[in-house]
Design an enzyme around this catalytic site. Structure first.
Site, PDB file in Angstrom:
ATOM      1  N   HIS A 154     -22.430  31.529  17.688  1.00 51.05           N
ATOM      2  CA  HIS A 154     -21.936  32.896  17.902  1.00 51.05           C
ATOM      3  C   HIS A 154     -22.530  33.499  19.174  1.00 51.05           C
ATOM      4  O   HIS A 154     -22.136  34.585  19.588  1.00 51.05           O
ATOM      5  CB  HIS A 154     -22.276  33.801  16.710  1.00 51.05           C
ATOM      6  CG  HIS A 154     -21.460  33.490  15.488  1.00 51.05           C
ATOM      7  ND1 HIS A 154     -22.018  33.092  14.297  1.00 51.05           N
ATOM      8  CD2 HIS A 154     -20.114  33.510  15.276  1.00 51.05           C
ATOM      9  CE1 HIS A 154     -21.058  32.883  13.398  1.00 51.05           C
ATOM     10  NE2 HIS A 154     -19.895  33.138  13.969  1.00 51.05           N
TER      11      HIS A 154
ATOM     12  N   ARG B  99     -18.592  41.277  17.141  1.00 50.76           N
ATOM     13  CA  ARG B  99     -19.721  41.031  16.247  1.00 50.76           C
ATOM     14  C   ARG B  99     -21.067  41.061  16.966  1.00 50.76           C
ATOM     15  O   ARG B  99     -22.093  41.236  16.344  1.00 50.76           O
ATOM     16  CB  ARG B  99     -19.516  39.705  15.500  1.00 50.76           C
ATOM     17  CG  ARG B  99     -18.286  39.749  14.598  1.00 50.76           C
ATOM     18  CD  ARG B  99     -18.223  38.573  13.652  1.00 50.76           C
ATOM     19  NE  ARG B  99     -17.762  37.356  14.314  1.00 50.76           N
ATOM     20  CZ  ARG B  99     -17.497  36.226  13.689  1.00 50.76           C
ATOM     21  NH1 ARG B  99     -17.652  36.141  12.383  1.00 50.76           N
ATOM     22  NH2 ARG B  99     -17.076  35.169  14.350  1.00 50.76           N
TER      23      ARG B  99
ATOM     24  N   ASP C 172     -10.328  32.985   7.165  1.00 46.38           N
ATOM     25  CA  ASP C 172     -11.775  33.111   6.981  1.00 46.38           C
ATOM     26  C   ASP C 172     -12.115  34.597   6.979  1.00 46.38           C
ATOM     27  O   ASP C 172     -11.919  35.289   7.979  1.00 46.38           O
ATOM     28  CB  ASP C 172     -12.503  32.396   8.125  1.00 46.38           C
ATOM     29  CG  ASP C 172     -13.998  32.302   7.880  1.00 46.38           C
ATOM     30  OD1 ASP C 172     -14.578  33.250   7.303  1.00 46.38           O
ATOM     31  OD2 ASP C 172     -14.595  31.293   8.276  1.00 46.38           O
TER      32      ASP C 172
ATOM     33  N   GLU D 166     -11.146  32.123   2.452  1.00 45.31           N
ATOM     34  CA  GLU D 166     -12.550  31.691   2.610  1.00 45.31           C
ATOM     35  C   GLU D 166     -13.512  32.861   2.690  1.00 45.31           C
ATOM     36  O   GLU D 166     -13.260  33.855   3.375  1.00 45.31           O
ATOM     37  CB  GLU D 166     -12.660  30.843   3.887  1.00 45.31           C
ATOM     38  CG  GLU D 166     -14.091  30.443   4.216  1.00 45.31           C
ATOM     39  CD  GLU D 166     -14.157  29.393   5.298  1.00 45.31           C
ATOM     40  OE1 GLU D 166     -13.294  28.489   5.347  1.00 45.31           O
ATOM     41  OE2 GLU D 166     -15.082  29.479   6.135  1.00 45.31           O
TER      42      GLU D 166
ATOM     43  N   GLU E 223     -20.718  29.049   2.778  1.00 44.46           N
ATOM     44  CA  GLU E 223     -21.276  28.883   4.119  1.00 44.46           C
ATOM     45  C   GLU E 223     -22.623  29.610   4.274  1.00 44.46           C
ATOM     46  O   GLU E 223     -23.505  29.138   4.991  1.00 44.46           O
ATOM     47  CB  GLU E 223     -20.208  29.401   5.081  1.00 44.46           C
ATOM     48  CG  GLU E 223     -20.603  29.750   6.420  1.00 44.46           C
ATOM     49  CD  GLU E 223     -19.387  30.314   7.182  1.00 44.46           C
ATOM     50  OE1 GLU E 223     -18.228  30.103   6.790  1.00 44.46           O
ATOM     51  OE2 GLU E 223     -19.626  30.962   8.204  1.00 44.46           O
TER      52      GLU E 223
ATOM     53  N   ASP F 235     -23.519  24.766   4.920  1.00 39.53           N
ATOM     54  CA  ASP F 235     -23.799  24.393   6.313  1.00 39.53           C
ATOM     55  C   ASP F 235     -25.105  23.601   6.259  1.00 39.53           C
ATOM     56  O   ASP F 235     -26.143  24.126   5.837  1.00 39.53           O
ATOM     57  CB  ASP F 235     -23.967  25.651   7.167  1.00 39.53           C
ATOM     58  CG  ASP F 235     -24.134  25.303   8.642  1.00 39.53           C
ATOM     59  OD1 ASP F 235     -23.367  25.826   9.463  1.00 39.53           O
ATOM     60  OD2 ASP F 235     -25.049  24.517   8.969  1.00 39.53           O
TER      61      ASP F 235
ATOM     62  N   HIS G  44     -19.631  23.526   6.373  1.00 37.24           N
ATOM     63  CA  HIS G  44     -19.321  24.453   7.453  1.00 37.24           C
ATOM     64  C   HIS G  44     -19.875  23.895   8.770  1.00 37.24           C
ATOM     65  O   HIS G  44     -21.042  23.487   8.840  1.00 37.24           O
ATOM     66  CB  HIS G  44     -19.976  25.809   7.158  1.00 37.24           C
ATOM     67  CG  HIS G  44     -19.957  26.747   8.310  1.00 37.24           C
ATOM     68  ND1 HIS G  44     -21.081  27.062   9.039  1.00 37.24           N
ATOM     69  CD2 HIS G  44     -18.933  27.431   8.889  1.00 37.24           C
ATOM     70  CE1 HIS G  44     -20.762  27.910   9.993  1.00 37.24           C
ATOM     71  NE2 HIS G  44     -19.466  28.151   9.926  1.00 37.24           N
TER      72      HIS G  44
ATOM     73  N   GLU H 257     -14.700  20.201   9.097  1.00 36.69           N
ATOM     74  CA  GLU H 257     -14.336  21.353   9.942  1.00 36.69           C
ATOM     75  C   GLU H 257     -14.686  21.063  11.402  1.00 36.69           C
ATOM     76  O   GLU H 257     -15.714  20.467  11.696  1.00 36.69           O
ATOM     77  CB  GLU H 257     -15.107  22.607   9.496  1.00 36.69           C
ATOM     78  CG  GLU H 257     -14.864  23.780  10.456  1.00 36.69           C
ATOM     79  CD  GLU H 257     -15.575  25.072  10.068  1.00 36.69           C
ATOM     80  OE1 GLU H 257     -16.528  25.046   9.270  1.00 36.69           O
ATOM     81  OE2 GLU H 257     -15.151  26.125  10.593  1.00 36.69           O
TER      82      GLU H 257
HETATM   83  C1  LIG Z   1     -14.623  32.356  12.460  1.00 34.01           C
HETATM   84  C2  LIG Z   1     -15.642  32.840  11.489  1.00 34.01           C
HETATM   85  O1  LIG Z   1     -15.684  34.234  11.496  1.00 34.01           O
HETATM   86  C3  LIG Z   1     -17.034  32.319  11.785  1.00 34.01           C
HETATM   87  O2  LIG Z   1     -17.404  32.649  13.086  1.00 34.01           O
HETATM   88  C4  LIG Z   1     -17.114  30.823  11.596  1.00 34.01           C
HETATM   89  C5  LIG Z   1     -16.933  30.457  10.174  1.00 34.01           C
HETATM   90  O3  LIG Z   1     -17.164  31.208   9.262  1.00 34.01           O
HETATM   91  C6  LIG Z   1     -16.392  29.130   9.866  1.00 34.01           C
HETATM   92  O4  LIG Z   1     -16.278  28.294  10.755  1.00 34.01           O
HETATM   93  O5  LIG Z   1     -16.090  28.900   8.711  1.00 34.01           O
HETATM   94 MG   LIG Z   2     -16.321  30.465   7.333  1.00 28.17          MG
END
Ligand SMILES: C[C@H](O)[C@H](O)CC(=O)C(=O)O
Ligand SMILES: [Mg+2]
Length: 394
Positions: A22, A48, A214, A240, A268, A291, A318, A338
């Site tokens: 991020h 963000r 998401d 999600e 996640e 993750d 994740h 992913e």
């Molecule tokens: C895109 C989502 O807000 C975040 O940055 C990544 C994520 O939650 C995901 O890959 O799953």
């Molecule tokens: Mg996510």
């Protein structure tokens, strides 16, 4: 080999992408308007970074063995993580045999319980754990996926996360997961816009391509239920992280509420076997998404995954690049992986932890052969052009 011991552990920080994906420059899709738990405050709604999503930065953990091999791993924990590694965890690592991963994990976890359990402490512990697996692989001359029992399939298949599922489809991915833009504070008009965006994307990608939303912990049960019901018409495959991670009761209710066939995914921001046990025993979701850099590392993910298997839940980790790839390829209950689109406009495939790692494999036509993972450890190197900073030395 059993006599090879860990000589030293070192912790560094680095800014700009890497494991803290991020932490990107201005104009990146990942820092555009995305629904978050902070979106109810208009001043923190438009991106963000305004509320500090990129504040941690990347932690790099290096472990050097007596035979000269150096294992390393990266995760999101920055300077706080560097402090914890150098000032607290080092005592459980240095002098130990490179094979003592389970015992080191247990000591790190129990010794940090009084201030840890979840969040940045477990991210840090995960970083150490991954570095230990990298080191063991290097000492043995084997990739981590071999240490984990070996690949159960010849290749990985990926869905893409990013702002442009339509482009991801052309790049060969099996699906595209979009960030939800508008949250409950934007009312029915925001909900209508979310559904319109999904409808538009469905028109662009056609019927068979997976589309997911998401929601990054930002909704409540009522809103998430209405979103799921409205999205059914446009073939939403899963919803999600609709709710805050501690709302296990809400997830259980949401899972009962969503249209038949639509999946509820989460996890996640969950950590350890105990956190995931709650998600499973309360039947909160269909798919868990730990993750590996945040849930306790590979050592813990093995346990989480076994628990999930016994509960008939899929495990689709994740992000986390190679740290996920080496795991997913070894598990029957992780049928795909992913890939986070880290190009600022999500219009090309670039390495997920760009620019921090060298030799970081990327999918081709949405797939990755196991041979792309056939180097010792996790098979990646630190990019010497990324400036590392060691804020604490024990
Ligand atoms: C895109 C989502 O807000 C975040 O940055 C990544 C994520 O939650 C995901 O890959 O799953
Ligand atoms: Mg996510």
């Amino acid at each position: 080999m059993s006599e090879v011991r860990i000589k030293e552990v070192r912790a560094y920080t680095v800014r700009g992408g890497g494991a803290d994906y991020h932490d990107q420059g201005e104009g990146h899709w990942i820092d555009g308007q995305i629904s978050t738990p902070m979106s109810k405050y208009p001043e923190y709604r438009m991106n963000r970074s305004s509320f500090g999503l990129n504040v941690l930065g990347t932690l790099v953990v290096e472990v050097e063995a007596s035979d000269g091999n150096v294992g390393f791993a990266v995760t999101t924990a920055g300077e706080i993580g560097a402090f914890i590694v150098e000032k607290h965890l080092a005592r459980f690592i240095e002098g130990r045999k490179v094979t003592e991963i389970e015992k080191i994990w247990d000591q790190m976890f129990n010794a940090t319980l009084f201030y840890g359990r979840k969040g940045v402490v477990i991210n840090t512990l995960s970083g150490v754990d991954l570095a230990l697996w990298d080191l063991l692989g290097k000492v043995r001359g084997e990739p981590v996926h071999e240490l984990l029992g070996g690949a159960v399939r010849d290749e990985l298949q990926f869905y893409a996360t990013g702002a442009r599922p339509d482009l991801a489809k052309d790049m060969g991915f099996i699906g595209g997961k979009m960030p939800l833009v508008h949250g409950p504070a934007e009312g029915d008009e925001g909900l209508a816009r979310n559904l319109a965006q999904l409808a538009d994307m469905r028109t662009k990608v056609g019927e068979d391509f997976w589309l997911m939303y998401d929601c990054w912990m930002s909704l409540d049960v009522n809103y998430a239920t209405r979103l799921a019901q409205g999205a059914q018409e446009f073939g939403l495959k899963w919803i999600e992280e609709a709710l805050p991670p501690d709302d296990y009761w809400g997830y259980a209710e949401l899972k009962r509420n969503v249209p038949k066939g639509m999946l509820v995914n989460t996890g996640e921001h969950e950590a350890t076997r105990w956190g995931f046990r709650l998600l499973m025993e309360m039947d909160c979701c269909d798919v868990i998404q730990p993750d590996v850099g945040w849930c306790g590392g590979v050592t813990e993910l093995i346990k989480i995954s076994a628990l999930a298997d016994a509960h008939n839940k899929l495990v689709v980790p994740h992000g986390s690049s190679v740290y996920s790839y080496h795991f997913v390829i070894t598990r029957h209950n992780s049928p795909f992986a992913e890939f986070l689109m880290m190009a600022p406009k999500a219009d090309e495939v670039v390495p997920m932890f760009n620019p921090l790692l060298l030799d970081e494999p990327i999918p081709e036509q949405g797939r990755m052969k196991v041979s792309a993972l056939d180097r010792p450890g996790f098979g990646v190197r630190l990019n010497p052009e990324c400036a590392l900073h060691r804020p604490y030395i024990h």
